[in-house]
Design a protein around this motif. Sequence first.
Motif, PDB file in Angstrom:
ATOM      1  N   THR A 126      38.544  46.482  35.251  1.00  0.00           N
ATOM      2  CA  THR A 126      38.742  45.320  34.374  1.00  0.00           C
ATOM      3  C   THR A 126      38.874  44.030  35.165  1.00  0.00           C
ATOM      4  O   THR A 126      38.607  42.953  34.636  1.00  0.00           O
ATOM      5  CB  THR A 126      39.994  45.524  33.513  1.00  0.00           C
ATOM      6  OG1 THR A 126      41.135  45.801  34.365  1.00  0.00           O
ATOM      7  CG2 THR A 126      39.806  46.681  32.552  1.00  0.00           C
ATOM      8  N   THR A 127      39.296  44.125  36.408  1.00  0.00           N
ATOM      9  CA  THR A 127      39.422  42.923  37.238  1.00  0.00           C
ATOM     10  C   THR A 127      38.067  42.241  37.415  1.00  0.00           C
ATOM     11  O   THR A 127      37.979  41.001  37.495  1.00  0.00           O
ATOM     12  CB  THR A 127      40.012  43.281  38.604  1.00  0.00           C
ATOM     13  OG1 THR A 127      41.268  43.956  38.436  1.00  0.00           O
ATOM     14  CG2 THR A 127      40.230  42.032  39.449  1.00  0.00           C
ATOM     15  N   ILE A 128      37.002  43.033  37.482  1.00  0.00           N
ATOM     16  CA  ILE A 128      35.660  42.491  37.644  1.00  0.00           C
ATOM     17  C   ILE A 128      34.969  42.294  36.299  1.00  0.00           C
ATOM     18  O   ILE A 128      34.275  41.289  36.090  1.00  0.00           O
ATOM     19  CB  ILE A 128      34.808  43.421  38.536  1.00  0.00           C
ATOM     20  CG1 ILE A 128      35.513  43.689  39.867  1.00  0.00           C
ATOM     21  CG2 ILE A 128      33.430  42.829  38.768  1.00  0.00           C
ATOM     22  CD1 ILE A 128      35.758  42.452  40.688  1.00  0.00           C
ATOM     23  N   SER A 129      35.149  43.248  35.399  1.00  0.00           N
ATOM     24  CA  SER A 129      34.407  43.201  34.135  1.00  0.00           C
ATOM     25  C   SER A 129      34.912  42.110  33.195  1.00  0.00           C
ATOM     26  O   SER A 129      34.115  41.542  32.438  1.00  0.00           O
ATOM     27  CB  SER A 129      34.489  44.556  33.426  1.00  0.00           C
ATOM     28  OG  SER A 129      35.830  44.876  33.083  1.00  0.00           O
ATOM     29  N   LEU A 130      36.198  41.798  33.237  1.00  0.00           N
ATOM     30  CA  LEU A 130      36.732  40.795  32.318  1.00  0.00           C
ATOM     31  C   LEU A 130      36.092  39.426  32.511  1.00  0.00           C
ATOM     32  O   LEU A 130      35.625  38.812  31.538  1.00  0.00           O
ATOM     33  CB  LEU A 130      38.249  40.706  32.454  1.00  0.00           C
ATOM     34  CG  LEU A 130      38.940  39.664  31.555  1.00  0.00           C
ATOM     35  CD1 LEU A 130      38.636  39.933  30.086  1.00  0.00           C
ATOM     36  CD2 LEU A 130      40.443  39.666  31.803  1.00  0.00           C
ATOM     37  N   PRO A 131      36.013  38.891  33.737  1.00  0.00           N
ATOM     38  CA  PRO A 131      35.318  37.595  33.891  1.00  0.00           C
ATOM     39  C   PRO A 131      33.851  37.668  33.485  1.00  0.00           C
ATOM     40  O   PRO A 131      33.316  36.699  32.924  1.00  0.00           O
ATOM     41  CB  PRO A 131      35.464  37.304  35.391  1.00  0.00           C
ATOM     42  CG  PRO A 131      36.638  38.093  35.825  1.00  0.00           C
ATOM     43  CD  PRO A 131      36.608  39.340  35.005  1.00  0.00           C
ATOM     44  N   LEU A 132      33.190  38.810  33.748  1.00  0.00           N
ATOM     45  CA  LEU A 132      31.790  38.941  33.359  1.00  0.00           C
ATOM     46  C   LEU A 132      31.624  38.929  31.849  1.00  0.00           C
ATOM     47  O   LEU A 132      30.685  38.313  31.326  1.00  0.00           O
ATOM     48  CB  LEU A 132      31.202  40.230  33.949  1.00  0.00           C
ATOM     49  CG  LEU A 132      31.103  40.293  35.477  1.00  0.00           C
ATOM     50  CD1 LEU A 132      30.558  41.642  35.917  1.00  0.00           C
ATOM     51  CD2 LEU A 132      30.226  39.157  36.006  1.00  0.00           C
ATOM     52  N   LYS A 133      32.522  39.600  31.132  1.00  0.00           N
ATOM     53  CA  LYS A 133      32.448  39.623  29.672  1.00  0.00           C
ATOM     54  C   LYS A 133      32.714  38.236  29.091  1.00  0.00           C
ATOM     55  O   LYS A 133      32.042  37.812  28.138  1.00  0.00           O
ATOM     56  CB  LYS A 133      33.433  40.649  29.108  1.00  0.00           C
ATOM     57  CG  LYS A 133      33.026  42.086  29.387  1.00  0.00           C
ATOM     58  CD  LYS A 133      33.887  43.081  28.643  1.00  0.00           C
ATOM     59  CE  LYS A 133      35.280  43.156  29.214  1.00  0.00           C
ATOM     60  NZ  LYS A 133      36.082  44.243  28.606  1.00  0.00           N
ATOM     61  N   ILE A 134      33.674  37.532  29.651  1.00  0.00           N
ATOM     62  CA  ILE A 134      33.953  36.176  29.168  1.00  0.00           C
ATOM     63  C   ILE A 134      32.766  35.261  29.455  1.00  0.00           C
ATOM     64  O   ILE A 134      32.379  34.437  28.599  1.00  0.00           O
ATOM     65  CB  ILE A 134      35.234  35.629  29.832  1.00  0.00           C
ATOM     66  CG1 ILE A 134      36.450  36.445  29.371  1.00  0.00           C
ATOM     67  CG2 ILE A 134      35.430  34.159  29.486  1.00  0.00           C
ATOM     68  CD1 ILE A 134      37.747  36.006  30.025  1.00  0.00           C
TER      69      ILE A 134
END
Length: 249
Positions: free
Chosen positions: A219-227
């Motif tokens: 989630t540390t990487i995927s959260l900024p990508l999703k936003i």
Amino acid sequence: MTTRMIARTAIGILAFALLAAFDVHASTPAVDSVGEVVRQDLAPALRTFLALSFLSFIPIALIGMTSFTRIIVVLALLRHALGIPQTPPNSVLITLAMFLTLFSMGPVADKVYSEAINPYLTEQVTASAALDRASDPIRGFMVRQTRESDLLAVLEMARVEPPKTMQDIRFAHLAAAFLLSELKTAFQIGFVIFLPFLLIDLVVAAILMALGMIMLPPTTISLPLKILLFILIDGWVLLSRTLLGSFWT
């Protein structure tokens, strides 16, 4: 605006919005008595008292008779799909849902005002006739958004025979079926929203696993990508248009 006009406006709008709560077509004595009280042309002071009493039923009418339920559930599911269940805060989502509800219910509200509230405020029709006129647009909207299977399920649970016409459907049954249909539609839209964000989570997790970075939460990487993805596609506007279009089609 005079006190008498304010009282009439308040009682008119509340009475028309709370048709489901009083179910003027119901057969039980208690509901019939309430319906008769609402239908009567009462003194301004008594109308004001009834209007203040009806305020507690506004949330029920908002949830059970409008597009608010579908909109707020989809917005909440979007927040979870992004992985930030506390952002935006509830107050922001509810405010946005209220405005989208206002837009989606605009045609219904215009019909109710032009056909029922305005004639009643100008003393062209009685309260009873205004209630009859107001019920058709509201009932029509709810019927269009209600699945036949949900309505039949509610009628089966209530142990009543299926009605022959739309006008024969009791508001209590229609409101329950409408709410079930809204929840089902909201979860269907939410499922579609979840798919691209779930794909991002899976890709990021697979890449981190391949690189041997097991201790780093995906989630540390995927959260900024999703936003970032949500910003690039102008997600809030796209979702708002989709939600409104789901009621107009």
